[in-house]
Design a protein around this motif. Structure first.
Motif, PDB file in Angstrom:
ATOM      1  N   GLN A  78     -21.311 -42.470  -2.403  1.00  0.00           N
ATOM      2  CA  GLN A  78     -21.526 -41.419  -1.418  1.00  0.00           C
ATOM      3  C   GLN A  78     -20.276 -41.195  -0.569  1.00  0.00           C
ATOM      4  OE1 GLN A  78     -25.060 -42.835   0.711  1.00  0.00           O
ATOM      5  NE2 GLN A  78     -26.319 -41.425  -0.491  1.00  0.00           N
ATOM      6  N   HIS A  79     -20.178 -39.982  -0.033  1.00  0.00           N
ATOM      7  CA  HIS A  79     -19.122 -39.656   0.920  1.00  0.00           C
ATOM      8  C   HIS A  79     -19.343 -38.244   1.449  1.00  0.00           C
ATOM      9  CE1 HIS A  79     -16.309 -37.362  -2.014  1.00  0.00           C
ATOM     10  NE2 HIS A  79     -17.388 -37.666  -2.695  1.00  0.00           N
ATOM     11  N   PHE A  80     -18.606 -37.873   2.493  1.00  0.00           N
ATOM     12  CA  PHE A  80     -18.601 -36.502   2.997  1.00  0.00           C
ATOM     13  C   PHE A  80     -17.532 -35.793   2.184  1.00  0.00           C
ATOM     14  CE2 PHE A  80     -19.901 -34.081   6.966  1.00  0.00           C
ATOM     15  CZ  PHE A  80     -19.557 -32.846   6.430  1.00  0.00           C
ATOM     16  N   LYS A  81     -17.959 -35.062   1.180  1.00  0.00           N
ATOM     17  CA  LYS A  81     -17.053 -34.610   0.128  1.00  0.00           C
ATOM     18  C   LYS A  81     -16.132 -33.474   0.539  1.00  0.00           C
ATOM     19  CE  LYS A  81     -20.687 -35.933  -3.077  1.00  0.00           C
ATOM     20  NZ  LYS A  81     -21.619 -35.527  -4.127  1.00  0.00           N
ATOM     21  N   LYS A  82     -16.600 -32.604   1.392  1.00  0.00           N
ATOM     22  CA  LYS A  82     -15.856 -31.387   1.699  1.00  0.00           C
ATOM     23  C   LYS A  82     -14.899 -31.587   2.873  1.00  0.00           C
ATOM     24  CE  LYS A  82     -16.574 -26.502   2.786  1.00  0.00           C
ATOM     25  NZ  LYS A  82     -17.567 -25.456   3.094  1.00  0.00           N
ATOM     26  N   ILE A  83     -13.668 -31.077   2.715  1.00  0.00           N
ATOM     27  CA  ILE A  83     -12.749 -31.036   3.853  1.00  0.00           C
ATOM     28  C   ILE A  83     -13.395 -30.140   4.905  1.00  0.00           C
ATOM     29  CG2 ILE A  83     -10.553 -30.078   4.644  1.00  0.00           C
ATOM     30  CD1 ILE A  83      -9.890 -32.526   3.278  1.00  0.00           C
ATOM     31  N   THR A 120      -6.873 -28.129  12.956  1.00  0.00           N
ATOM     32  CA  THR A 120      -5.677 -28.937  12.702  1.00  0.00           C
ATOM     33  C   THR A 120      -6.032 -30.331  12.218  1.00  0.00           C
ATOM     34  OG1 THR A 120      -5.703 -29.474  15.057  1.00  0.00           O
ATOM     35  CG2 THR A 120      -4.208 -27.718  14.351  1.00  0.00           C
ATOM     36  N   HIS A 121      -7.273 -30.737  12.465  1.00  0.00           N
ATOM     37  CA  HIS A 121      -7.699 -32.089  12.113  1.00  0.00           C
ATOM     38  C   HIS A 121      -8.809 -32.066  11.057  1.00  0.00           C
ATOM     39  CE1 HIS A 121      -5.229 -32.836  15.559  1.00  0.00           C
ATOM     40  NE2 HIS A 121      -5.220 -34.108  15.239  1.00  0.00           N
ATOM     41  N   ALA A 122      -8.645 -31.163  10.099  1.00  0.00           N
ATOM     42  CA  ALA A 122      -9.563 -31.121   8.962  1.00  0.00           C
ATOM     43  C   ALA A 122      -9.540 -32.476   8.251  1.00  0.00           C
ATOM     44  CB  ALA A 122      -9.157 -30.006   8.000  1.00  0.00           C
ATOM     45  N   HIS A 123     -10.704 -32.913   7.778  1.00  0.00           N
ATOM     46  CA  HIS A 123     -10.800 -34.247   7.186  1.00  0.00           C
ATOM     47  C   HIS A 123     -11.996 -34.327   6.244  1.00  0.00           C
ATOM     48  CE1 HIS A 123     -13.315 -34.065  10.774  1.00  0.00           C
ATOM     49  NE2 HIS A 123     -14.064 -35.005  10.227  1.00  0.00           N
ATOM     50  N   ARG A 124     -12.044 -35.399   5.498  1.00  0.00           N
ATOM     51  CA  ARG A 124     -13.197 -35.691   4.641  1.00  0.00           C
ATOM     52  C   ARG A 124     -13.284 -37.191   4.462  1.00  0.00           C
ATOM     53  NH1 ARG A 124     -11.865 -36.965  -0.717  1.00  0.00           N
ATOM     54  NH2 ARG A 124      -9.706 -36.465  -1.318  1.00  0.00           N
ATOM     55  N   GLY A 125     -14.422 -37.638   3.955  1.00  0.00           N
ATOM     56  CA  GLY A 125     -14.591 -39.049   3.643  1.00  0.00           C
ATOM     57  C   GLY A 125     -14.332 -39.281   2.166  1.00  0.00           C
ATOM     58  N   LYS A 126     -13.647 -40.352   1.851  1.00  0.00           N
ATOM     59  CA  LYS A 126     -13.438 -40.696   0.444  1.00  0.00           C
ATOM     60  C   LYS A 126     -14.618 -41.509  -0.084  1.00  0.00           C
ATOM     61  CE  LYS A 126      -8.463 -40.227   0.087  1.00  0.00           C
ATOM     62  NZ  LYS A 126      -7.190 -40.863  -0.340  1.00  0.00           N
ATOM     63  N   ILE A 127     -14.772 -41.502  -1.391  1.00  0.00           N
ATOM     64  CA  ILE A 127     -15.928 -42.137  -2.023  1.00  0.00           C
ATOM     65  C   ILE A 127     -15.983 -43.627  -1.700  1.00  0.00           C
ATOM     66  CG2 ILE A 127     -16.994 -42.743  -4.238  1.00  0.00           C
ATOM     67  CD1 ILE A 127     -15.823 -40.165  -5.371  1.00  0.00           C
ATOM     68  N   LEU A 128     -17.172 -44.071  -1.285  1.00  0.00           N
ATOM     69  CA  LEU A 128     -17.404 -45.501  -1.081  1.00  0.00           C
ATOM     70  C   LEU A 128     -17.626 -46.136  -2.451  1.00  0.00           C
ATOM     71  CD1 LEU A 128     -17.885 -47.812   0.953  1.00  0.00           C
ATOM     72  CD2 LEU A 128     -20.317 -47.229   0.870  1.00  0.00           C
ATOM     73  N   LYS A 129     -16.840 -47.154  -2.775  1.00  0.00           N
ATOM     74  CA  LYS A 129     -16.896 -47.740  -4.114  1.00  0.00           C
ATOM     75  C   LYS A 129     -17.807 -48.955  -4.200  1.00  0.00           C
ATOM     76  CE  LYS A 129     -12.400 -45.957  -5.482  1.00  0.00           C
ATOM     77  NZ  LYS A 129     -11.032 -46.287  -5.939  1.00  0.00           N
TER      78      LYS A 129
END
Length: 199
Positions: free
Chosen positions: A117-122, A175-184
């Motif tokens: 799982q992760h927050f996929k979208k920037i 300016t601080h767009a972000h996303r979460g990377k996949i939890l492995k």
């Protein structure tokens, strides 16, 4: 029209500041609260609604008034730590320090990620008329994560690894767009919300 490049600045801050909240046992208590209150949990949603292709999480929201409910004292302790971090954040920037503005913390959420799982979208936290009141974002990682699960700020090519108690504050802007990377592997818990203009 011709694009020109300005002189290189003397510094290149990201305007992302970080602290370790104390005691870190506060993080354990917050996780314990999350897991003990399954009836309050729901599938993670964004402003556009439920879409696991964008955000794939389990969430639990806390409104400011909920802090006063018996059994929720842990959130009062947490918010006191966030106030300390925010005060220190303001002190780091002359403009903010010399322009006193009233702020308040609105509804915030605890979030759990499972492997895959992760927050996929920037995304960014201030993106429409409905979110104009958001000024800063705060987020605390509630546990160490060994594989994956980092937060990636695309405009700065900055990857932040989750560490128990690590708390971030950054501007809510594009300016601080972000996303979460996949939890492995393992689980990842965070608590996050916004510091808003006070009405």
């Amino acid at each position: 029209m011709e694009r020109v490049i300005l002189a290189k600045p003397k510094s290149n801050p990201t305007f992302i500041s970080s602290w370790i909240i104390k005691p870190t046992s506060l993080c354990d208590e917050l996780i314990k609260y999350f897991e003990a209150n399954k009836s309050k949990q729901y599938l993670g949603v964004t402003a556009s609604g439920l879409n696991p292709e964008i955000k794939d999480t389990t969430d639990l929201s806390i409104k400011p008034k909920d802090i006063l409910i018996p059994g929720n004292e842990i959130f009062k302790n947490y918010i006191e730590e966030i106030h300390k971090c925010h005060k220190d954040y303001i002190s780091q920037w002359e403009f903010l320090e010399n322009n006193p503005t009233a702020y308040e913390i609105g509804t915030f959420a605890m979030v759990r990620y499972k492997p895959g799982q992760h927050f996929k979208k920037i995304h960014t936290e201030r993106f429409s008329l409905d979110t104009l009141h958001r000024v800063f974002v705060f987020m605390t990682y509630l546990n160490d994560v060994e594989e994956g699960g980092s937060t990636y700020f695309s405009n700065y090519d900055l990857d932040i690894k989750p560490k128990k108690g690590l708390t971030l504050i950054w501007p809510a802007e594009w300016t601080h767009a972000h996303r979460g990377k996949i939890l492995k592997s393992g689980l990842k818990y965070i608590i996050s919300g916004w510091i808003d203009f006070s009405y």
